[in-house]
Design a protein around this motif. Sequence first.
Motif, PDB file in Angstrom:
ATOM      1  N   SER A  50       0.819  -1.213   0.000  1.00 28.14           N
ATOM      2  CA  SER A  50       0.000   0.000   0.000  1.00 28.14           C
ATOM      3  C   SER A  50       0.854   1.264   0.000  1.00 28.14           C
ATOM      4  N   ARG A  51       0.475   2.204  -0.861  1.00 26.96           N
ATOM      5  CA  ARG A  51       1.174   3.500  -0.901  1.00 26.96           C
ATOM      6  C   ARG A  51       0.708   4.416   0.221  1.00 26.96           C
ATOM      7  N   THR A  52      -0.469   4.139   0.785  1.00 29.25           N
ATOM      8  CA  THR A  52      -1.007   5.013   1.840  1.00 29.25           C
ATOM      9  C   THR A  52      -0.451   4.670   3.213  1.00 29.25           C
ATOM     10  N   GLU A 291      -7.174   3.065   8.571  1.00 28.82           N
ATOM     11  CA  GLU A 291      -6.260   3.130   7.423  1.00 28.82           C
ATOM     12  C   GLU A 291      -5.812   1.734   6.997  1.00 28.82           C
ATOM     13  N   ALA A 295      -6.777  -0.082   3.471  1.00 29.33           N
ATOM     14  CA  ALA A 295      -5.696  -0.563   2.601  1.00 29.33           C
ATOM     15  C   ALA A 295      -5.880  -2.039   2.274  1.00 29.33           C
ATOM     16  N   LYS A 298      -8.698  -2.360  -0.298  1.00 29.42           N
ATOM     17  CA  LYS A 298      -8.208  -1.939  -1.613  1.00 29.42           C
ATOM     18  C   LYS A 298      -7.321  -3.012  -2.223  1.00 29.42           C
TER      19      LYS A 298
END
Length: 310
Positions: A50-52, A291, A295, A298
């Motif tokens: 995950s980029r977040t 979060e 993630a 997603k």
Amino acid sequence: MQQNHSVTEFILLGLTQDATTQKMVFVIFFIFYVGTVVGNLLITVTIKSSRTLGSPMYYFLFYLSLADSCFSTSTAPRLIVDSLSAKRIISYNECMTQVFALHFFGCMEIFVLILMAVDRYVAICKPLRYPTIMSQQVCTILIGLAWMGSFIHSIAEVILALRLPFCGPNLIDHYCCDLQPLLKLACMDTYMISLLLVTNSGAICTSSLVILMISYIVILHSLRNHSAEGRKKALSTCTSHIIVVILFFGPCIFIYTRPPTTFPVDKLVTVFYTIGTPFLNPFIYTLRNAEVKNAMRKLWRIKIASESKR
């Protein structure tokens, strides 16, 4: 390696001698271990993919999940296999290896929890300087120091274990090799080694807990100056950390900060912090963290979409 003993293998008595209870132990801890590995693997894969989740908090959570998986693996598989075995034999070298792994990954978990508390302190109390203080380079150095500190601690424990002469009997009243049950089998005065054990493991557990509690008290005190939304988010994160700290350090302090006396409850306490806590950690961090949950969703959507295109 020169060995100063006549015993070349030990017999682990395990959690119970009752055949029916042994089957229950197999089922329960097999589920716990699989859940631990799958849960922590899911967290590590999610954070890496995950980029977040690129902040230092999740960088440290990645290593906590890794330490949890390895910490549980140092004891759970043998407990599971031995629950179905008539003879639970472990060689001397395997026993020393288990002592090393148990303390290495256990100490790694302690240090990572401290780093996570430091990260939260800087994020909440020094928000403007947070990107500079907790840069990627600093985080990498801190994790490197945690690995090094864990190695030094576990090597010290193994050195203490290697100094113990074993002349018989070789029955370890436990489900894993650790210094406390091994001290009972040593054919020598173990007072000094017991003192060193308390100084090493006991001091690390106690001092780390004190550091963590002070840091969270400071963090919670500083939240008075934040907005209601900021307080809610910070409290959610800190509460998760505090729950993990209590669940992990309570049993550790009970085991490692007292004189060399064993109690029947020791095995259950050890089970709790070596197998129970690593199993609970993924649930604590994912169920209370929006979060991470987003993630994961997603990541699964992308996985399902890629599979449907094939």
